[in-house]
Design a protein around this motif. Structure first.
Motif, short mmCIF file in Angstrom:
data_model
loop_
_atom_site.label_atom_id
_atom_site.label_comp_id
_atom_site.label_asym_id
_atom_site.label_seq_id
_atom_site.Cartn_x
_atom_site.Cartn_y
_atom_site.Cartn_z
N GLY A 136 1.56 -2.53 1.79
CA GLY A 136 0.72 -1.42 2.20
C GLY A 136 1.35 -0.68 3.36
N GLU A 137 0.65 0.28 3.89
CA GLU A 137 1.18 1.07 5.00
C GLU A 137 1.40 0.23 6.25
OE1 GLU A 137 -1.73 4.13 5.39
OE2 GLU A 137 -0.82 5.41 3.85
N THR A 183 -3.10 -1.49 -6.55
CA THR A 183 -3.13 -0.55 -5.43
C THR A 183 -4.11 -1.04 -4.38
OG1 THR A 183 -2.76 1.25 -7.02
CG2 THR A 183 -3.47 1.87 -4.82
N SER A 234 -8.31 0.19 -0.23
CA SER A 234 -8.59 1.26 0.72
C SER A 234 -7.85 2.54 0.36
CB SER A 234 -8.21 0.82 2.14
OG SER A 234 -6.83 0.47 2.20
N LEU A 235 -6.60 2.40 -0.08
CA LEU A 235 -5.83 3.59 -0.46
C LEU A 235 -6.35 4.19 -1.76
CD1 LEU A 235 -2.17 2.40 0.30
CD2 LEU A 235 -3.66 3.82 1.71
N ASN A 236 -6.66 3.32 -2.71
CA ASN A 236 -7.13 3.80 -4.01
C ASN A 236 -8.44 4.57 -3.88
OD1 ASN A 236 -6.83 3.83 -6.95
ND2 ASN A 236 -8.57 2.44 -6.99
N SER A 288 -9.80 5.94 -1.10
CA SER A 288 -9.70 7.15 -0.29
C SER A 288 -9.05 8.28 -1.08
CB SER A 288 -8.92 6.89 0.99
OG SER A 288 -7.57 6.54 0.72
N ALA A 289 -8.09 7.92 -1.95
CA ALA A 289 -7.46 8.93 -2.80
C ALA A 289 -8.48 9.51 -3.78
CB ALA A 289 -6.29 8.32 -3.57
#
Length: 207
Positions: A122-123, A175, A178-180, A182-183
Motif C-alpha cells: 500500500g501507500e 486492492t 481504503s483505496l478501493n 475512496s476511489a
C-alpha cells in the motif's frame, strides 16, 4: 412526458428506478419466473406508492450480482495470477516465497489463514489481504454504462463472476479496502446515468 418509474430485472432480483433513485420490490410481489412486465403490473395493482418502498443505497448488487470473495473460485485465480506476477509480499514487504504455498507451478488454494500472512504493498507499506477488497480493473459502473445495461441479468452476473477464460479472474485484483472504497466515492459515474434497454418495464399508471 414518458413514465419515470421502471421495474428492472437485475442479476439479483427486481428493483424499481424512479427519477434516478432505486428501490427494493417487496418479495411478496415477485413470483418465480416473473418478467419485469409481470412485476410492474403487479406493483401497479398493489396499491403501494414509492413512499412504501425501501430505498437502496446502491443498486450494484441487484443489477450485476455480488462481488466474488477472495476465497471463492474467482479469488483463487486472482491469487495465483498476482502471486506469479510478483504482486504479493510478506509482512516485511519482501517478495513472497511461493515455495511456501506449493511452488510457482502448483500453487495451492488460498486459505482464510493466508489472508493474515500475505500482503499487498500500500501507500504506507504492506497491507494484509484480510484488509483488501476484490477490486475491479474495469469498474462495475463503467461496465454498466458501456454495455451492461444492454445485457441480460445472467450475462451481467457472469461478468461479475469473471470465470470465463481467457483467463479467469482477469478483471480483479486484491486492492487495499481504503483505496478501493475512496476511489469508488470519487467516481463521477453512477448507475442512474443510463436505463437498461432490456429486462425493464414501465410501471402502469405511475409517474
Amino acid at each position: 412526458m414518458p413514465p419515470n418509474t421502471k421495474v428492472i430485472k437485475g442479476a439479483s432480483g427486481f428493483i424499481v428506478k424512479h427519477c434516478g433513485q432505486f428501490f427494493r420490490v417487496p418479495r411478496k410481489l415477485i413470483k418465480h419466473g416473473d418478467t419485469a412486465d409481470d412485476v410492474a403490473r403487479r406493483l401497479a395493482n398493489s396499491g403501494r406508492g414509492l413512499d412504501q418502498l425501501k430505498k437502496l443505497k446502491s443498486p450494484r448488487r441487484h443489477l450485476l450480482g455480488p462481488t466474488p470473495g477472495k476465497l471463492d473460485p474467482t479469488g483463487q485465480h486472482v491469487w495465483r495470477r498476482m502471486a506469479r506476477n510478483g504482486d504479493l509480499v510478506d509482512g516485511d514487504g519482501l517478495p513472497l516465497d511461493l515455495d511456501d504455498f506449493g511452488g510457482r507451478d502448483s500453487l495451492r488454494d488460498l486459505t482464510k489463514q493466508d489472508l493474515k500472512r500475505i500482503y499487498v504493498m500500500g501507500e504506507d507499506g504492506p497491507i494484509q489481504l484480510k484488509k483488501c477488497d476484490m477490486g475491479h480493473i474495469e469498474g462495475a459502473v463503467e461496465f454498466w454504462i458501456d454495455r451492461g445495461h444492454r445485457m441480460s441479468p445472467d450475462a451481467r452476473k457472469q461478468w461479475m463472476l469473471d470465470l470465463e477464460p481467457p483467463p479467469p479472474g482477469k478483471n480483479y485484483q486484491f486492492t487495499p479496502s481504503s483505496l478501493n472504497r475512496s476511489a469508488g466515492g470519487r467516481n463521477p459515474h453512477r448507475y442512474r446515468d443510463v436505463d437498461p434497454t432490456v429486462h425493464a418495464a414501465d410501471v402502469p399508471g405511475w409517474p
